[in-house]
Design a protein around this motif. Structure first.
Motif, short mmCIF file in Angstrom:
data_model
loop_
_atom_site.label_atom_id
_atom_site.label_comp_id
_atom_site.label_asym_id
_atom_site.label_seq_id
_atom_site.Cartn_x
_atom_site.Cartn_y
_atom_site.Cartn_z
N ASP A 150 -11.87 4.57 7.69
CA ASP A 150 -11.39 3.94 6.46
C ASP A 150 -11.43 2.41 6.60
OD1 ASP A 150 -10.73 6.41 5.28
OD2 ASP A 150 -8.62 6.28 5.90
N PRO A 158 -7.60 3.19 1.21
CA PRO A 158 -7.19 4.02 2.35
C PRO A 158 -7.42 3.28 3.68
CG PRO A 158 -9.24 4.85 1.40
CD PRO A 158 -8.77 3.73 0.53
N ALA A 160 0.50 4.09 1.08
CA ALA A 160 0.42 4.87 2.32
C ALA A 160 0.88 4.07 3.53
CB ALA A 160 -1.01 5.36 2.53
N ASN A 198 0.85 -1.19 0.00
CA ASN A 198 0.00 0.00 0.00
C ASN A 198 0.89 1.24 0.00
OD1 ASN A 198 -1.72 2.19 1.10
ND2 ASN A 198 -3.23 0.57 1.28
N ASP A 214 -4.54 -0.46 -2.73
CA ASP A 214 -4.25 0.91 -2.30
C ASP A 214 -5.43 1.55 -1.56
OD1 ASP A 214 -6.02 1.27 -4.38
OD2 ASP A 214 -4.71 2.54 -5.57
N ALA A 250 -5.98 4.85 6.75
CA ALA A 250 -5.39 5.77 7.73
C ALA A 250 -6.24 5.98 8.98
CB ALA A 250 -5.11 7.11 7.06
N ILE A 297 -0.16 4.14 8.06
CA ILE A 297 -1.21 3.21 8.52
C ILE A 297 -0.88 2.72 9.92
CG2 ILE A 297 -2.32 1.00 8.07
CD1 ILE A 297 -1.74 1.49 5.06
#
Length: 188
Positions: free
Chosen positions: A122, A116, A79, A77, A114, A118, A83
């Motif tokens: 999510d 989200p 991000a 991912n 991918d 966070a 995370i």
């Protein structure tokens, strides 16, 4: 045949790879999410792929080899650094009997997608239809259950993820699945 305990952390790519092979494992699997960094600290282990740059470089190649062997995608991912790992682990615990489906969705989002992740909102959106809410993910009960899993792992001698325990035999690592399969077949 008794159930196999699966101690894992979503931040562990080898946990993801091991999870991808569950359709070939006989018997029932009980999902035991753990904060592997917390566990390692408790038992005196060190995450060498994080602290040793040459091993980190090697691990990237090794992970690609395993993903190719298993025929699964491996695309962390984007991000990943933002995370919260404990949040993901609590989400599986909040899913209760739907933990296997929750874990499958989160592994996919962490290592082959991918989506989200966070915020608790999510994660709850990713788990839509499984009855998991953001409030459940952030609840003291979910945190206490995660703490209990880490304590159980420590008591059982677990030192990293993924770890499997079947009939009091421990198997550490994605590369020990063949030994686990043999033990499960012998116990059947």
């Amino acid at each position: 045949m008794s159930a196999t305990l699966f101690f894992f952390d979503f931040r562990s790519p080898y946990s993801y790879l091991a999870h991808s092979q569950f359709p070939g494992l006989p018997g029932r699997i009980i999902f035991k999410p753990i904060d592997v960094l917390d566990l390692m600290n408790r038992v005196g282990n060190v995450p060498t792929t994080i602290v040793c740059k040459p091993k980190q470089t090697y691990a990237r190649v090794d992970l690609s080899r395993w993903a190719a062997l298993y025929g699964v995608p491996l695309s962390p991912n984007p991000a990943m650094g933002q995370i919260g790992g404990r949040r993901l682990l609590r989400a599986v615990l909040a899913a209760g009997p739907k933990a296997p489906e929750a874990a499958a969705r989160i592994f996919q989002a962490m290592w082959a997608g991918d989506a989200p992740l966070a915020t608790a909102e999510d994660v709850a959106a990713l788990l839509d239809g499984l009855g998991v809410t953001a409030a459940m993910i952030e609840s003291p009960a979910a945190e206490a259950a995660l703490e209990a899993n880490v304590a159980e792992a420590e008591t059982r001698g677990v030192f990293g993820a993924p770890t499997f325990i079947a009939d009091d035999q421990m198997f550490f690592g994605n590369d020990r699945l063949d030994f686990l399969r043999q033990a499960l077949k012998a116990a059947a």
